[in-house]
Enzyme design. Sequence first.
Site, mmCIF file in Angstrom:
data_model
loop_
_atom_site.group_PDB
_atom_site.id
_atom_site.type_symbol
_atom_site.label_atom_id
_atom_site.label_comp_id
_atom_site.label_asym_id
_atom_site.label_seq_id
_atom_site.Cartn_x
_atom_site.Cartn_y
_atom_site.Cartn_z
ATOM 1 N N LYS A 177 0.816 -1.210 0.000
ATOM 2 C CA LYS A 177 0.000 0.000 0.000
ATOM 3 C C LYS A 177 0.855 1.268 0.000
ATOM 4 O O LYS A 177 0.408 2.312 -0.468
ATOM 5 C CB LYS A 177 -0.968 -0.015 1.176
ATOM 6 C CG LYS A 177 -2.015 -1.119 0.981
ATOM 7 C CD LYS A 177 -3.082 -1.152 2.037
ATOM 8 C CE LYS A 177 -4.154 -2.168 1.671
ATOM 9 N NZ LYS A 177 -3.661 -3.575 1.722
HETATM 10 C C1 LIG Z 1 -4.267 -4.649 0.999
HETATM 11 C C2 LIG Z 1 -3.453 -5.907 0.853
HETATM 12 C C3 LIG Z 1 -3.776 -6.908 -0.096
HETATM 13 C C4 LIG Z 1 -5.030 -6.849 -0.955
HETATM 14 O O1 LIG Z 1 -4.975 -5.832 -1.924
HETATM 15 P P1 LIG Z 1 -6.335 -5.333 -2.613
HETATM 16 O O2 LIG Z 1 -5.920 -4.199 -3.484
HETATM 17 O O3 LIG Z 1 -7.248 -4.922 -1.505
HETATM 18 O O4 LIG Z 1 -6.881 -6.481 -3.403
HETATM 19 C C5 LIG Z 1 -2.938 -8.011 -0.213
HETATM 20 N N1 LIG Z 1 -1.845 -8.137 0.571
HETATM 21 C C6 LIG Z 1 -1.505 -7.211 1.497
HETATM 22 C C7 LIG Z 1 -0.313 -7.439 2.337
HETATM 23 C C8 LIG Z 1 -2.282 -6.064 1.673
HETATM 24 O O5 LIG Z 1 -1.940 -5.143 2.605
#
Ligand SMILES: *Cc1c(COP(=O)(O)O)cnc(C)c1O
Length: 463
Positions: free
Chosen positions: A111
């Site tokens: 993120k």
């Molecule tokens: C947020 C997240 C995901 C999922 O991503 P999306 O865009 O919500 O599908 C997968 N792995 C980790 C470690 C995350 O923080």
Amino acid sequence: MHYISTRGQAPNLDFQDALLTGLARDGGLYVPEVWPQLSADDLRALAEMDYPAAAARILAPFAEGIGVERLAAMIDEAYAVFDDPGVVPLRPIGEGQWLMELFHGPTLAFKDVAMQLLGRLFDHVLEQRNQRVTIVGATSGDTGSAAIEACRDHQAIDIFILYPEGRVSEVQRRQMTTVLSDNVHNIAIQGTFDDCQALVKQMFDDLAFRDEIAMSAVNSINWARVVAQVVYYVTSAVALGAPETPVSFVVPTGNFGCVFAGYGAARMGLPVHRLVVATNRNDILHRFFQSGEYRTDGVVATQSPSMDIQVASNFERLLFDLAERDGEVVRGYMDGLANEGGFRVGRAELDRARKIFDSHRVDEETTTATIAELHRETGILIDPHTAVALRAARDLDLPGPVVTLATAHPAKFPEAVERACGVRPELPAALADIYQREERYTVLPNDLARVQAHVRQHRRQDK
Ligand SMILES: *Cc1c(COP(=O)(O)O)cnc(C)c1O
């Protein structure tokens, strides 16, 4: 470039307004009116650039109002904080198999890739307009820290993050509460994550309050977050031979933001063989890609909590294209979801989806076994989210170089990794002293009026 709502009843916006607005007024999500195209020659030219230069080239047509030089400067700053010179390095893990490490940012999860840019974009647009915002969000762990790191010290922003007291891990809590900047406000709510989310929703629904504090959000439906993620699909594919060689991607999926960005890259002209949606036991998306039916089914807690979702908020963006961009059809689907717990798309829509998407579901024991398997073979440690995707990459018969997205650093989930392979992953140097740092947060009851009073009192004004 204009952005249109997936429900067809909200005004079209430019990039800056889509950035600040988040959710469209008709309840839909913003998508680009047309996808800018990358020709084969454009892709070859990108192969010669470093990550920030490639990002500036790919993102410029989406953000025309920002100005190319200003955008490039924000991108340079955003990715200078990553602790790997390649920003999102590719690591070989077997014949034709790669991990794309997306966890080299300040909070150790993918993120950061979008949030670091988003914080700077917000600050820039607000400064230009001489506006301030108060960002309010709820977190079950990862999103809160990424948002706080992205917004800390920005003059035009105050950020309030609500998390459930005692229900996030210590590392996750400390990644939020040890940021002592005076525009960062952590609130431990005496309740669950659902309570935190409900409080944020109620604050958004209180229009007078919302206007009074200029409330905004940085959650995963924000268009700028999605588009920033398009970049790493393109850069990794060109590093592995695109446009001559198409690549397959396997994506650990929750809210469908990350994998939708892969779809966006394909819509821009990147040759992509397959996009695999990998889910844990919370498998609404896997069931959809198998059957065409999208139906909610409760949430169970797993060792990959960032994928523990009931519905995937960004999925509406794909539905809009499957319905040939007819907002009325999307409204019908969403009514079905709200009123009957689900809906079914037609054969043509499902066939369109399956042209590029595959899916796979991985249970808890298999996730654990996959962490152990890769460690045995290569000595490499992966976190449980990445393990879900790696299992899918190995179980499905995928063409081309196969890139598994590694979305979190293993040290973010040390218990799960140690349980699987007996090795406890260490935190990177920048976070090694996190257990000694001073924390700051306020504990509040699950009470809307108390939380609103706190926000009013603590947001900074006219600085
Ligand atoms: C947020 C997240 C995901 C999922 O991503 P999306 O865009 O919500 O599908 C997968 N792995 C980790 C470690 C995350 O923080």
